[in-house]
Design a protein around this motif. Sequence first.
Motif, PDB file in Angstrom:
ATOM      1  N   GLY A  94       0.827  -1.197   0.000  1.00 20.66           N
ATOM      2  CA  GLY A  94       0.000   0.000   0.000  1.00 20.66           C
ATOM      3  C   GLY A  94       0.859   1.244   0.000  1.00 20.66           C
ATOM      4  O   GLY A  94       1.986   1.232   0.521  1.00 20.66           O
ATOM      5  N   LEU A  95       0.350   2.298  -0.602  1.00 24.42           N
ATOM      6  CA  LEU A  95       1.072   3.567  -0.660  1.00 24.42           C
ATOM      7  C   LEU A  95       0.086   4.692  -0.360  1.00 24.42           C
ATOM      8  O   LEU A  95      -1.020   4.717  -0.911  1.00 24.42           O
ATOM      9  N   ALA A  96       0.476   5.614   0.518  1.00 26.82           N
ATOM     10  CA  ALA A  96      -0.411   6.713   0.907  1.00 26.82           C
ATOM     11  C   ALA A  96       0.307   8.047   0.833  1.00 26.82           C
ATOM     12  O   ALA A  96       1.506   8.145   1.101  1.00 26.82           O
ATOM     13  N   HIS A  97      -0.461   9.089   0.480  1.00 25.08           N
ATOM     14  CA  HIS A  97       0.000  10.476   0.434  1.00 25.08           C
ATOM     15  C   HIS A  97      -0.580  11.172   1.657  1.00 25.08           C
ATOM     16  O   HIS A  97      -1.789  11.338   1.782  1.00 25.08           O
ATOM     17  N   SER A  98       0.283  11.563   2.598  1.00 28.15           N
ATOM     18  CA  SER A  98      -0.177  12.088   3.879  1.00 28.15           C
ATOM     19  C   SER A  98       0.405  13.469   4.138  1.00 28.15           C
ATOM     20  O   SER A  98       1.484  13.613   4.710  1.00 28.15           O
ATOM     21  N   GLY A  99      -0.321  14.505   3.711  1.00 30.32           N
ATOM     22  CA  GLY A  99      -0.013  15.864   4.122  1.00 30.32           C
ATOM     23  C   GLY A  99      -0.677  16.129   5.467  1.00 30.32           C
ATOM     24  O   GLY A  99      -1.136  15.210   6.142  1.00 30.32           O
ATOM     25  N   TRP A 100      -0.772  17.395   5.857  1.00 27.21           N
ATOM     26  CA  TRP A 100      -1.360  17.642   7.174  1.00 27.21           C
ATOM     27  C   TRP A 100      -2.841  17.262   7.198  1.00 27.21           C
ATOM     28  O   TRP A 100      -3.338  16.765   8.210  1.00 27.21           O
ATOM     29  N   LYS A 101      -3.539  17.447   6.065  1.00 21.43           N
ATOM     30  CA  LYS A 101      -4.959  17.085   6.031  1.00 21.43           C
ATOM     31  C   LYS A 101      -5.132  15.571   6.104  1.00 21.43           C
ATOM     32  O   LYS A 101      -5.971  15.065   6.854  1.00 21.43           O
ATOM     33  N   GLY A 102      -4.350  14.844   5.311  1.00 24.04           N
ATOM     34  CA  GLY A 102      -4.432  13.384   5.350  1.00 24.04           C
ATOM     35  C   GLY A 102      -4.020  12.826   6.701  1.00 24.04           C
ATOM     36  O   GLY A 102      -4.593  11.839   7.182  1.00 24.04           O
ATOM     37  N   THR A 103      -3.027  13.463   7.319  1.00 20.85           N
ATOM     38  CA  THR A 103      -2.604  13.042   8.655  1.00 20.85           C
ATOM     39  C   THR A 103      -3.728  13.268   9.657  1.00 20.85           C
ATOM     40  O   THR A 103      -4.033  12.401  10.485  1.00 20.85           O
ATOM     41  N   ALA A 104      -4.368  14.447   9.585  1.00 20.95           N
ATOM     42  CA  ALA A 104      -5.480  14.742  10.480  1.00 20.95           C
ATOM     43  C   ALA A 104      -6.630  13.756  10.290  1.00 20.95           C
ATOM     44  O   ALA A 104      -7.336  13.410  11.242  1.00 20.95           O
ATOM     45  N   LEU A 105      -6.799  13.268   9.063  1.00 20.88           N
ATOM     46  CA  LEU A 105      -7.857  12.299   8.758  1.00 20.88           C
ATOM     47  C   LEU A 105      -7.415  10.853   8.978  1.00 20.88           C
ATOM     48  O   LEU A 105      -8.159   9.926   8.679  1.00 20.88           O
ATOM     49  N   ARG A 106      -6.196  10.672   9.475  1.00 21.24           N
ATOM     50  CA  ARG A 106      -5.650   9.348   9.788  1.00 21.24           C
ATOM     51  C   ARG A 106      -5.651   8.415   8.573  1.00 21.24           C
ATOM     52  O   ARG A 106      -6.110   7.270   8.627  1.00 21.24           O
ATOM     53  N   ILE A 107      -5.060   8.900   7.480  1.00 24.23           N
ATOM     54  CA  ILE A 107      -5.031   8.078   6.282  1.00 24.23           C
ATOM     55  C   ILE A 107      -4.226   6.797   6.493  1.00 24.23           C
ATOM     56  O   ILE A 107      -4.539   5.760   5.918  1.00 24.23           O
ATOM     57  N   ALA A 108      -3.203   6.847   7.352  1.00 24.89           N
ATOM     58  CA  ALA A 108      -2.423   5.635   7.635  1.00 24.89           C
ATOM     59  C   ALA A 108      -3.312   4.547   8.225  1.00 24.89           C
ATOM     60  O   ALA A 108      -3.227   3.367   7.861  1.00 24.89           O
ATOM     61  N   GLU A 109      -4.179   4.930   9.145  1.00 20.49           N
ATOM     62  CA  GLU A 109      -5.108   3.985   9.756  1.00 20.49           C
ATOM     63  C   GLU A 109      -6.071   3.415   8.715  1.00 20.49           C
ATOM     64  O   GLU A 109      -6.397   2.222   8.739  1.00 20.49           O
ATOM     65  N   ALA A 110      -6.519   4.283   7.790  1.00 23.70           N
ATOM     66  CA  ALA A 110      -7.431   3.828   6.745  1.00 23.70           C
ATOM     67  C   ALA A 110      -6.781   2.768   5.858  1.00 23.70           C
ATOM     68  O   ALA A 110      -7.418   1.774   5.482  1.00 23.70           O
ATOM     69  N   VAL A 111      -5.511   2.966   5.521  1.00 21.51           N
ATOM     70  CA  VAL A 111      -4.798   1.975   4.705  1.00 21.51           C
ATOM     71  C   VAL A 111      -4.659   0.656   5.464  1.00 21.51           C
ATOM     72  O   VAL A 111      -4.895  -0.425   4.910  1.00 21.51           O
ATOM     73  N   ILE A 112      -4.272   0.737   6.719  1.00 27.14           N
ATOM     74  CA  ILE A 112      -4.108  -0.474   7.527  1.00 27.14           C
ATOM     75  C   ILE A 112      -5.428  -1.235   7.630  1.00 27.14           C
ATOM     76  O   ILE A 112      -5.458  -2.474   7.556  1.00 27.14           O
ATOM     77  N   ASN A 113      -6.539  -0.509   7.757  1.00 21.42           N
ATOM     78  CA  ASN A 113      -7.844  -1.170   7.815  1.00 21.42           C
ATOM     79  C   ASN A 113      -8.146  -1.928   6.530  1.00 21.42           C
ATOM     80  O   ASN A 113      -8.658  -3.060   6.565  1.00 21.42           O
ATOM     81  N   VAL A 114      -7.842  -1.325   5.393  1.00 21.35           N
ATOM     82  CA  VAL A 114      -8.089  -2.001   4.117  1.00 21.35           C
ATOM     83  C   VAL A 114      -7.179  -3.218   3.968  1.00 21.35           C
ATOM     84  O   VAL A 114      -7.632  -4.303   3.566  1.00 21.35           O
ATOM     85  N   ILE A 115      -5.910  -3.086   4.305  1.00 20.24           N
ATOM     86  CA  ILE A 115      -4.976  -4.201   4.187  1.00 20.24           C
ATOM     87  C   ILE A 115      -5.400  -5.361   5.082  1.00 20.24           C
ATOM     88  O   ILE A 115      -5.365  -6.532   4.665  1.00 20.24           O
ATOM     89  N   SER A 116      -5.817  -5.055   6.296  1.00 22.21           N
ATOM     90  CA  SER A 116      -6.177  -6.123   7.229  1.00 22.21           C
ATOM     91  C   SER A 116      -7.550  -6.709   6.931  1.00 22.21           C
ATOM     92  O   SER A 116      -7.728  -7.933   6.937  1.00 22.21           O
TER      93      SER A 116
END
Length: 271
Positions: free
Chosen positions: A140-162
């Motif tokens: 998985g690859l994610a683009h995390s600026g301050w908005k994506g970080t605030a929206l917890r995009i990393a967590e969203a990717v982990i949820n999809v992977i798991s």
Amino acid sequence: MKWEWREQGPVNYLTLPEWNKQGVVTGFTSRAGGFSNGPFRSLNLGLHVGDDPDLVIANRELVSHSLGFAPERMVCCEQVHSNGVMVVHRDHAGRGANNQDDVLPGCDAMVTNCPWIFLTEFYADCYPLYFFDPGKRVIGLAHSGWKGTALRIAEAVINVISHDFGCRLRDIQVFIGPGIGPLCFGIDDDRKSQVERLFTFSDKIIYPNNENQYVWDLELTNRLIVKQSGIPEDNITSCHLCTACNQERFFSYRGSGGHTGRMAAVLGLID
């Protein structure tokens, strides 16, 4: 997990040797070695920043060949500073590679288990987040600026992977690539209050700089989000390179006043 710089022809890029040995192409380009001019000099890979599109496509071809894949295997997403995640399939190959109008819409992260599909996103201060499960062969690859970080995009990717691929949290490895460092990312009082509302660990990620203004540590924020999502600490690696402090090597949106090129993060499985 160690990272290193590698030169392939004129292209200089950061890579992860341990993932490479397991059949994963990894890359984060520098700004050097391409054909663009002016504020985009020289390896600008963003089609959306005002550069000559023919030069950008030539730069993308240079990068893809340097990393060992055909440009038509590249897949790009819209990058709208969201927490949207799209699962990429074989028939998505080539989306956004040569035309910004053809990108995967409405998302900032992509996940796949398909070999010879090369997830590609573009950066100039935002953080690239790389994910890999060696057992399930999912990336998985994610683009995390301050908005994506605030929206917890990393967590969203982990949820999809798991959830979508059945990956166990203890098996997922995460690499946080170059991005704007904390001392270069100042925030105003409104943003500070927003971050304090969003994160219980805000005292760890917001602190005063030498000018008694507040800064926000986006890299640490993403690391703590990943850890809170259940990924073991030992599975998380950061390179701690600041794009704004190293403008001879990287494009920086803040450092340039907003008119600059883009580096590329690339992640793909090979047979």
